[in-house]
Enzyme design. Structure first.
Site, PDB file in Angstrom:
ATOM      1  NE  ARG A 162      53.462  39.581  37.969  1.00 55.79           N
ATOM      2  CZ  ARG A 162      53.940  38.979  39.052  1.00 55.79           C
ATOM      3  NH1 ARG A 162      55.069  38.309  38.967  1.00 55.79           N
ATOM      4  NH2 ARG A 162      53.295  39.040  40.202  1.00 55.79           N
TER       5      ARG A 162
ATOM      6  CD  GLU B  58      50.686  41.415  38.931  1.00 58.71           C
ATOM      7  OE1 GLU B  58      50.932  41.120  40.133  1.00 58.71           O
ATOM      8  OE2 GLU B  58      51.381  41.019  37.980  1.00 58.71           O
TER       9      GLU B  58
ATOM     10  CD  GLU C 208      55.420  38.031  42.640  1.00 59.98           C
ATOM     11  OE1 GLU C 208      55.054  37.693  41.506  1.00 59.98           O
ATOM     12  OE2 GLU C 208      54.629  38.324  43.566  1.00 59.98           O
TER      13      GLU C 208
ATOM     14  CG  ASP D 285      69.604  32.715  44.811  1.00 57.59           C
ATOM     15  OD1 ASP D 285      70.651  32.481  45.416  1.00 57.59           O
ATOM     16  OD2 ASP D 285      69.110  31.930  43.970  1.00 57.59           O
TER      17      ASP D 285
ATOM     18  CG  HIS E   9      51.685  30.466  46.538  1.00 60.57           C
ATOM     19  ND1 HIS E   9      50.770  31.131  45.757  1.00 60.57           N
ATOM     20  CD2 HIS E   9      51.195  29.209  46.714  1.00 60.57           C
ATOM     21  CE1 HIS E   9      49.751  30.318  45.479  1.00 60.57           C
ATOM     22  NE2 HIS E   9      49.991  29.148  46.053  1.00 60.57           N
TER      23      HIS E   9
ATOM     24  CB  CYS F 225      56.095  36.402  47.203  1.00 59.47           C
ATOM     25  SG  CYS F 225      54.427  35.924  46.771  1.00 59.47           S
TER      26      CYS F 225
END
Length: 620
Positions: A276, A306, A317, A374, A586, A588
């Site tokens: 990330r 993760e 995500e 986006d 959330h 995602c």
């Protein structure tokens, strides 16, 4: 008048003597006169109607493939306005023969002249052909051919002649004419989604060269009839076929490895392992190692340290986080136009163009893997990507209305003192790292003043600089990245506005449908007091704040291309039972954690606080 082809060609002439100047661009006829006379013919007695019908059939049978002169082509513009064409019982004797005659004219000779004549008389002819022939396609599909060989052959012949005529008229209306005579969506037949098997039609179209029956009609040859739903289906279907082929090739490759061949095994998926905190760098490094065929594989994303299986949520995500990071001003890759909340390529190219290629790849991967992304580019990006549509001053409006109005005022200034009043030359000021630099729009532009004679050239060069010259390398890198993922025939079916809607969603909001499609988990349900408070507060928000909520919830302020009718827009679940915590999204999974507040006033305060301070990506 309707005795012979020559009689028709000599009637309805433009007065007083315009018909003497008939050329390949001017048919020399009076369209208003044609329409007026044809209206009067509707009320003629049955005997005349019958004679008119017989003469019409005889004329259509006599039309040659090559006209003896330009004037002999006028008949093709006159006949469709006759009410006889509205009688579907005359499909095989009048309506289809006209379509066959008009489309068998040599494309580079008489057929080309007819195109220019249609362009000359304008939208009335296009609308008339659509009115007559569009319903016949639907009727033909609902009443398929019989089982006899003759029936099938005649069915294919009639259907193809109608489709070819529509194709010809569409070409004139939407390709030759700028702007379009009739909007391209007027040709769409949404009924095709139900009346034909689009996937089978596409398979047949792709393999036609191997088929014995090459005369069979494939609607993919007439893709201008497909609406956006059909185009998306075909693009996704083509992607599925490519994914299946990529997976099959990988398994065959690995099978050879198992059988002792000296080859390395390959993954049937496009797998990315990212951190990330370094998502951009990790993505670039891994994508650069993949071959072009690897981008056809299904994308699977893993975040470092993760656990979680990527069933779509992790992938979404990943796109959200990567997009947000790429648009970070620290990279200086884009100029943000706050008026319209859009971005455009920075004029000052970084030494490495890899990032622009990454963004193009990212955009295409999102489309390929059916994920809204986006990236707030204006419509002009998709014009450039598809090489469709003229880029002009109107495109500036979607980027900067202020700049558009300024240039428009120059164009609209009619006084002779433009040069001394506005004091403009062929130079524009551009900002670079806080410093204003001047850019000449043409050689020696600083010494050329803008006046009434050259102001259009100034506008054209200004627009060309912003959208083309200033960002040529950046856009080419973006396009190369996009095309290495998607470079298929179905992509070419899209118009720029359609591809834009598919990539980033659309801006048509039905908030009642949004509420209707929302689901609830746990103790919450549609009649729960907190849920009722929520919707009462939500529907009283202004449009800007509703879009902010959508951004807070999903990571984008746009909705799926077909609205919320085919997707689950939001799930609301309870998170806390106090007035301290804020709502949390959330993104995602489009899930809203909504505390069970003590009153509607508290809910409103907390909801507004959450969406006003949201950065666009609240991921939990």
């Amino acid at each position: 008048m309707f005795n012979t082809e020559a009689c028709i060609n000599g009637s309805f002439l433009a007065l007083p003597d315009a018909h003497f100047r008939t050329t390949s661009n001017n048919p020399g006829i009076d369209l208003d006169q044609i329409i007026a006379v044809m209206e009067k013919l509707r009320s003629c007695d049955p005997a005349i109607q019958q004679l008119l019908n017989e003469n019409m059939q005889a004329i259509l049978l006599s039309l040659p493939e090559t006209a003896p002169c330009f004037e002999a082509l006028r008949v093709y513009l006159v006949l469709p306005f006759c009410h006889i064409f509205e009688n579907e019982d005359l499909l095989e004797t009048v309506i289809a023969p006209y379509a066959q005659a008009a489309t068998r004219l040599k494309p580079k000779a008489d057929g080309r002249v007819l195109d220019y004549w249609i362009l000359s008389i304008g939208r009335h002819f296009v609308e008339r052909i659509l009115e007559l022939y569009r319903p016949l396609v639907i009727k033909a599909l609902r009443s398929p051919a019989g089982n006899t060989l003759l029936g099938v052959q005649q069915y294919q012949l009639v259907l193809k002649s109608i489709l070819e005529l529509l194709k010809k008229v569409h070409h004139v209306s939407c390709n030759m004419s700028k702007p379009e005579l009739v909007g391209h969506d007027a040709f769409y037949m949404k009924e095709l989604n139900d009346l034909i098997d689009l996937k089978s039609d596409y398979d047949r179209w792709r393999t036609r060269q191997h088929m014995a029956d090459k005369k069979a009609v494939s609607f993919c040859d007439y893709s201008f009839l497909f609406d956006l739903k059909a185009k998306i289906l075909l693009l996704q279907y083509h992607g599925q076929l490519e994914m299946q082929e990529a997976i099959r090739n990988a398994f065959m490759h690995n099978f050879q490895s198992m059988m002792g061949a000296h080859v390395d095994t390959v993954n049937p998926l496009l797998v990315l392992h990212v951190n990330r905190n370094s998502i951009v760098e990790d993505t670039i490094k891994q994508l650069d190692k993949y071959k072009e065929e690897d981008f056809k594989k299904p994308l699977q994303v893993f975040f470092q340290n993760e656990e979680g299986l990527d069933a779509g949520g992790i992938r979404k995500e990943f796109f959200l986080l990567l997009t947000k990071e790429i648009l970070n001003p620290q990279y200086g890759m884009f100029t943000v136009y706050e008026e319209t909340n859009t971005i455009w390529f920075s004029e000052h190219v970084p030494e490495e163009e890899t990032m622009y290629k990454l963004i193009g790849t990212l955009c295409a991967l999102a489309v390929y893997n059916v994920t809204i992304i986006d990236l707030p580019f204006p419509l002009v990006l998709y014009k450039k990507l598809l090489k469709k549509g003229k880029i002009d001053l109107t495109d500036m409006k979607s980027l900067s209305p202020t700049m558009y109005q300024s240039l428009k005022s120059v164009l609209n200034y009619k006084e002779d003192d433009l040069e001394s009043t506005l004091c403009l030359n062929f130079v524009i000021d551009r900002e670079f790292c806080g410093e204003i630099r001047q850019v000449e729009l043409k050689p020696d532009g600083a010494s050329i003043m803008v006046n009434q004679k050259n102001k259009q050239e100034f506008i054209d060069l200004y627009v060309d600089y912003i959208f083309n010259k200033s960002c040529e390398k950046q856009f080419q890198a973006f396009s190369a990245g996009f095309r290495r993922v998607i470079n298929s025939k179905p992509l070419e079916l899209f118009y720029p506005d359609e591809l834009m809607s598919f990539v980033v969603g659309n801006s048509t909001y039905d908030w009642n449908e949004f509420q209707k499609k929302t689901e609830y988990k746990g103790e919450y349900h549609a009649n729960h007091p907190v849920i009722q408070w929520f919707w009462q507060v939500f529907h009283k928000l202004n449009e800007k704040d509703k879009k902010k909520f959508l951004l807070f919830l999903t990571g984008s302020d746009r909705v799926p291309v077909f609205g919320w009718s085919q997707t689950l827009p939001m799930t609301i679940q309870r998170s806390h039972s106090d007035d301290i915590h804020l709502p949390v999204s959330h993104t995602c999974f489009n899930i809203l954690d909504l505390p069970s507040y003590s009153s509607k006033e508290v809910l409103k305060t907390k909801l507004l606080e959450a969406i006003q301070h949201n950065q666009g990506f609240n991921l939990v």
